[in-house]
Design a protein around this motif. Structure first.
Motif, short mmCIF file in Angstrom:
data_model
loop_
_atom_site.label_atom_id
_atom_site.label_comp_id
_atom_site.label_asym_id
_atom_site.label_seq_id
_atom_site.Cartn_x
_atom_site.Cartn_y
_atom_site.Cartn_z
N SER A 43 0.79 -1.23 0.00
CA SER A 43 0.00 0.00 0.00
C SER A 43 0.82 1.28 0.00
N SER A 44 2.06 1.24 0.47
CA SER A 44 2.83 2.48 0.59
C SER A 44 4.32 2.20 0.57
N GLY A 45 5.11 3.24 0.26
CA GLY A 45 6.56 3.13 0.28
C GLY A 45 7.10 3.33 1.68
N ILE A 46 8.39 3.00 1.85
CA ILE A 46 9.00 3.10 3.18
C ILE A 46 10.23 4.00 3.18
N TRP A 47 10.57 4.64 2.03
CA TRP A 47 11.80 5.41 1.97
C TRP A 47 11.78 6.60 2.94
N ASP A 48 10.65 7.26 3.12
CA ASP A 48 10.59 8.40 4.04
C ASP A 48 11.00 7.97 5.44
N GLU B 27 45.26 2.82 9.38
CA GLU B 27 46.34 3.37 10.20
C GLU B 27 45.84 4.08 11.45
N GLY B 28 44.53 4.09 11.64
CA GLY B 28 43.97 4.73 12.83
C GLY B 28 43.67 6.21 12.66
N GLN B 29 43.85 6.75 11.47
CA GLN B 29 43.56 8.15 11.22
C GLN B 29 42.06 8.33 10.95
N ILE B 30 41.50 9.41 11.50
CA ILE B 30 40.08 9.70 11.32
C ILE B 30 39.92 10.73 10.20
N PHE B 31 39.01 10.44 9.29
CA PHE B 31 38.71 11.39 8.22
C PHE B 31 37.22 11.38 7.95
N SER B 32 36.74 12.38 7.25
CA SER B 32 35.31 12.49 6.93
C SER B 32 35.02 11.82 5.59
N GLN B 33 34.01 10.98 5.57
CA GLN B 33 33.61 10.30 4.34
C GLN B 33 32.24 10.81 3.91
N THR B 34 32.14 11.24 2.65
CA THR B 34 30.88 11.73 2.11
C THR B 34 30.24 10.66 1.23
N SER B 35 28.95 10.48 1.38
CA SER B 35 28.22 9.54 0.53
C SER B 35 26.83 10.10 0.26
N ARG B 36 26.24 9.65 -0.85
CA ARG B 36 24.85 9.97 -1.19
C ARG B 36 24.03 8.70 -1.02
N VAL B 37 22.92 8.82 -0.33
CA VAL B 37 22.03 7.67 -0.17
C VAL B 37 20.72 7.99 -0.86
N ILE B 38 20.39 7.18 -1.85
CA ILE B 38 19.20 7.38 -2.67
C ILE B 38 18.24 6.22 -2.40
N GLY B 39 16.99 6.53 -2.19
CA GLY B 39 15.98 5.51 -2.00
C GLY B 39 14.88 5.63 -3.04
N VAL B 40 14.51 4.52 -3.64
CA VAL B 40 13.45 4.51 -4.65
C VAL B 40 12.40 3.49 -4.24
N ASP B 41 11.18 3.96 -4.00
CA ASP B 41 10.07 3.07 -3.69
C ASP B 41 9.46 2.53 -4.96
N GLY B 42 9.31 1.22 -5.03
CA GLY B 42 8.66 0.58 -6.17
C GLY B 42 7.50 -0.27 -5.71
N PRO B 43 6.93 -1.08 -6.58
CA PRO B 43 5.81 -1.95 -6.20
C PRO B 43 6.25 -3.04 -5.22
N ARG B 44 5.98 -2.83 -3.95
CA ARG B 44 6.30 -3.80 -2.89
C ARG B 44 7.80 -3.95 -2.68
N TRP B 45 8.58 -2.94 -3.04
CA TRP B 45 10.02 -2.98 -2.78
C TRP B 45 10.59 -1.59 -2.58
N LEU B 46 11.74 -1.55 -1.92
CA LEU B 46 12.56 -0.34 -1.79
C LEU B 46 13.94 -0.69 -2.31
N LEU B 47 14.44 0.12 -3.24
CA LEU B 47 15.81 -0.03 -3.72
C LEU B 47 16.63 1.10 -3.12
N ARG B 48 17.64 0.73 -2.34
CA ARG B 48 18.51 1.72 -1.69
C ARG B 48 19.87 1.72 -2.37
N ALA B 49 20.27 2.88 -2.84
CA ALA B 49 21.54 3.03 -3.55
C ALA B 49 22.43 4.00 -2.77
N THR B 50 23.67 3.61 -2.56
CA THR B 50 24.63 4.48 -1.89
C THR B 50 25.77 4.79 -2.86
#
Length: 217
Positions: A98-103, A141-164
């Motif tokens: 009945s509904s998507g779950i990406w939100d 090596e134990g060094q801390i750094f910032s990692q950037t990523s994009r997370v995309i979610g697409v609701d389909g018929p009875r499924w969620l496709l999550r892309a990073t």
């Protein structure tokens, strides 16, 4: 774009008609697709097509395929598509009829990024509302750094496709283009069997594939 979504009754229905009929699926007018929306002969004839069970992906030239496999269970958890210094991770999940779950899932991902000491920013992208995550990561090596990523979610018929989207493609639009093309050409094979909401759709190793071990659940 390799595939075009079929109309419900007329194979010649154009994308504008499909948008009018399908309403909330507007962002999927050019993919990613459900297996019921793609002619079987077109799917089978597509070049560089890889059948992974619940996901069928069509890779661009130069792209390498890896599969993240749980070391203990041997279960394939995610598809990893790599091109130069960028990567696209794909995961498919069951969703209600009945509904998507990406939100809902998006809010949970943002909360987890905050818990890790990072940030999550919502952006309006080609696939709808997506997240840009910036989180602290420790290198070997134990060094801390910032990692950037994009997370995309697409609701389909009875499924969620999550892309990073990872690496250079997460921060440079030009590098992101082949990743977005690959996502648009993805086909989800949900099947008719009952599944719990958020249960991972089953993936399988193609012949000759080398799994990439992961400790993620």
């Amino acid at each position: 774009m390799i595939f075009r979504r079929k109309g419900k009754n007329d194979p010649e229905t154009n994308d504008t008609d499909a948008l009018a009929e399908d309403g909330p699926l507007d962002v999927r007018s050019e993919g990613p697709f459900d297996s019921t929306e793609v002619d079987a002969d077109v799917l089978l004839e597509a070049e560089n097509r890889i059948d992974l069970g619940a996901l069928v992906v069509t890779i661009v030239p130069g792209m390498e395929l890896g599969l993240q496999v749980d070391e203990q269970s041997g279960v394939v958890q995610a598809v990893l598509l790599m091109l130069e210094d960028s990567a696209l991770e794909l995961r498919a999940f069951a969703a209600p009829r009945s509904s998507g779950i990406w939100d809902e899932v998006r809010q949970e991902i943002a909360a987890e990024a905050s818990r890790m000491g990072g940030t999550a920013t919502e952006n309006d992208g080609q696939f709808g509302t997506e997240l840009v995550l910036v989180v602290p990561v420790e290198d070997p090596e134990g060094q801390i750094f910032s990692q950037t990523s994009r997370v995309i979610g697409v609701d389909g018929p009875r499924w969620l496709l999550r892309a990073t989207v990872l690496g250079r493609a997460a921060v440079e639009p030009d590098a992101a283009l082949p990743m977005e093309e690959t996502l648009r050409n993805a086909v989800v094979v949900r099947g008719d069997e009952p599944m719990a909401v958020r249960e991972s759709l089953p993936l399988r190793l193609p012949p000759g594939a080398q799994p990439t071990p992961t400790e993620e659940a």
